[in-house]
Motif scaffolding. Structure first.
Motif, PDB file in Angstrom:
ATOM      1  N   MET A   1       0.853  -1.190   0.000  1.00  0.00           N
ATOM      2  CA  MET A   1       0.000   0.000   0.000  1.00  0.00           C
ATOM      3  C   MET A   1       0.883   1.232   0.000  1.00  0.00           C
TER       4      MET A   1
ATOM      5  N   SER B   1      -2.385   3.840  -3.746  1.00  0.00           N
ATOM      6  CA  SER B   1      -2.614   2.581  -4.433  1.00  0.00           C
ATOM      7  C   SER B   1      -2.417   1.411  -3.482  1.00  0.00           C
ATOM      8  N   VAL B   2      -3.080   0.310  -3.814  1.00  0.00           N
ATOM      9  CA  VAL B   2      -2.899  -0.971  -3.143  1.00  0.00           C
ATOM     10  C   VAL B   2      -2.380  -1.936  -4.199  1.00  0.00           C
TER      11      VAL B   2
ATOM     12  N   THR C   1      -5.438  -5.155  -6.806  1.00  0.00           N
ATOM     13  CA  THR C   1      -4.651  -3.962  -7.105  1.00  0.00           C
ATOM     14  C   THR C   1      -5.625  -2.836  -7.399  1.00  0.00           C
TER      15      THR C   1
ATOM     16  N   SER D   1      -6.513 -10.684  -2.366  1.00  0.00           N
ATOM     17  CA  SER D   1      -5.916  -9.375  -2.625  1.00  0.00           C
ATOM     18  C   SER D   1      -6.407  -8.814  -3.947  1.00  0.00           C
TER      19      SER D   1
ATOM     20  N   PRO E   1      -7.434  -4.476   0.821  1.00  0.00           N
ATOM     21  CA  PRO E   1      -7.676  -3.078   1.193  1.00  0.00           C
ATOM     22  C   PRO E   1      -7.924  -2.975   2.691  1.00  0.00           C
TER      23      PRO E   1
ATOM     24  N   ASP F   1      -2.778  -6.612  -2.537  1.00  0.00           N
ATOM     25  CA  ASP F   1      -2.939  -6.710  -1.090  1.00  0.00           C
ATOM     26  C   ASP F   1      -4.420  -6.533  -0.758  1.00  0.00           C
TER      27      ASP F   1
END
Length: 268
Positions: free
Chosen positions: A3, A23-24, A88, A86, A29, A27
């Motif tokens: 993150m 941004s992630v 993105t 996860s 959130p 992973d």
């Protein structure tokens, strides 16, 4: 880094503000287990992975790749991946008059996930949100770029049956890539020379000149709205190098790119 926060507590300007952006990367959130409310608009672009959105009116709505999720201010909501999964994502929390105008025009008024109306790999949004503004003028340009992106991402374009219009769209897309004019001629249903003559009659410029004009327009937008260096703009838009871009830009706009950027910043 799973993150990354690129911006927090941005300057408050006459157009609005960005409270948080980042941004992630592959992973989960970070979200509470219960519904939450936020004072500003929340926008999330999921690029890969899947999850669910829920609020007081809908128990569970799927979120998949290339999904844009919009949450108006003070709307109880929650979105997340399944436990242990996860995704993105790029996200932004923003508010102010410019975002309210988008809501009034039907772009940010309906909460929940929606498919993107225009393809995005996330690079365009990352370019807008990737750096914190240094001044209020920078912050306003960033908000205008975000508003333009949201409008494009949310406005569904009507399909065009005209093969000439489709060819023009191909020439204006992926400006750093290669376009085969012979292949476009086949799609239109004419010869290579016939395609070049017909394109000029319809659009007022030869195909490559038309494409180069779109490149220069995009370069001008990046100079106005970002701090991207000239060599980075040249690379993103398919110019041989920054010197060739500078010569072409001066021919089109009557001044070098750096002078154009400086003048636009003064006017802002």
């Amino acid at each position: 880094m799973p993150m990354r926060i690129t911006l927090s507590d941005g300057p408050r300007t006459r157009l609005g503000w960005i409270a948080l952006a980042g941004s992630v990367e592959e992973d989960e959130p970070v979200m509470p287990r219960t519904l939450r409310t936020i004072d500003d608009y929340v926008v999330s672009l999921v690029l890969s992975g899947e999850g669910q959105y829920r609020d007081e009116e809908r128990p569970a709505v799927p979120i998949t790749a290339s999904t844009l999720t919009v949450v108006p201010p003070n709307w109880p909501h929650r979105y997340s991946t399944p436990p242990g999964r996860s995704w993105t994502e790029w996200f932004v929390v923003a508010g102010g008059p410019l975002l309210d105008l988008l809501a009034d025009r039907g772009i940010l008024d309906v909460p929940g996930p929606r498919p993107l109306a225009w393809p995005s790999g996330g690079d365009d949004l990352a370019l807008i949100l990737g750096n914190a503004p240094r001044t209020a003028a920078d912050a306003e340009r960033q908000l205008l770029a975000l508003a333009d992106w949201l409008t494009t991402a949310s406005t569904r374009r009507q399909p065009m049956a005209d093969p000439w219009a489709q060819a023009a769209d191909r020439l204006a897309a992926d400006l750093a890539g290669r376009v085969d004019l012979a292949e476009l001629a086949v799609q239109v249903g004419t010869s290579y020379d016939g395609f070049r003559r017909g394109f000029r009659r319809r659009f007022g410029a030869a195909p490559l000149a038309y494409r180069n004009a779109r490149r220069l327009e995009s370069a001008a937008a990046l100079l106005r709205l970002t701090d991207l260096p000239l060599h980075g703009i040249a690379e993103r838009l398919g110019f041989t190098d920054e010197f060739y871009l500078s010569r072409q830009f001066r021919r089109r706009y009557g001044m070098p790119p750096r002078d154009y950027r400086r003048e636009q910043q003064r006017e802002a």
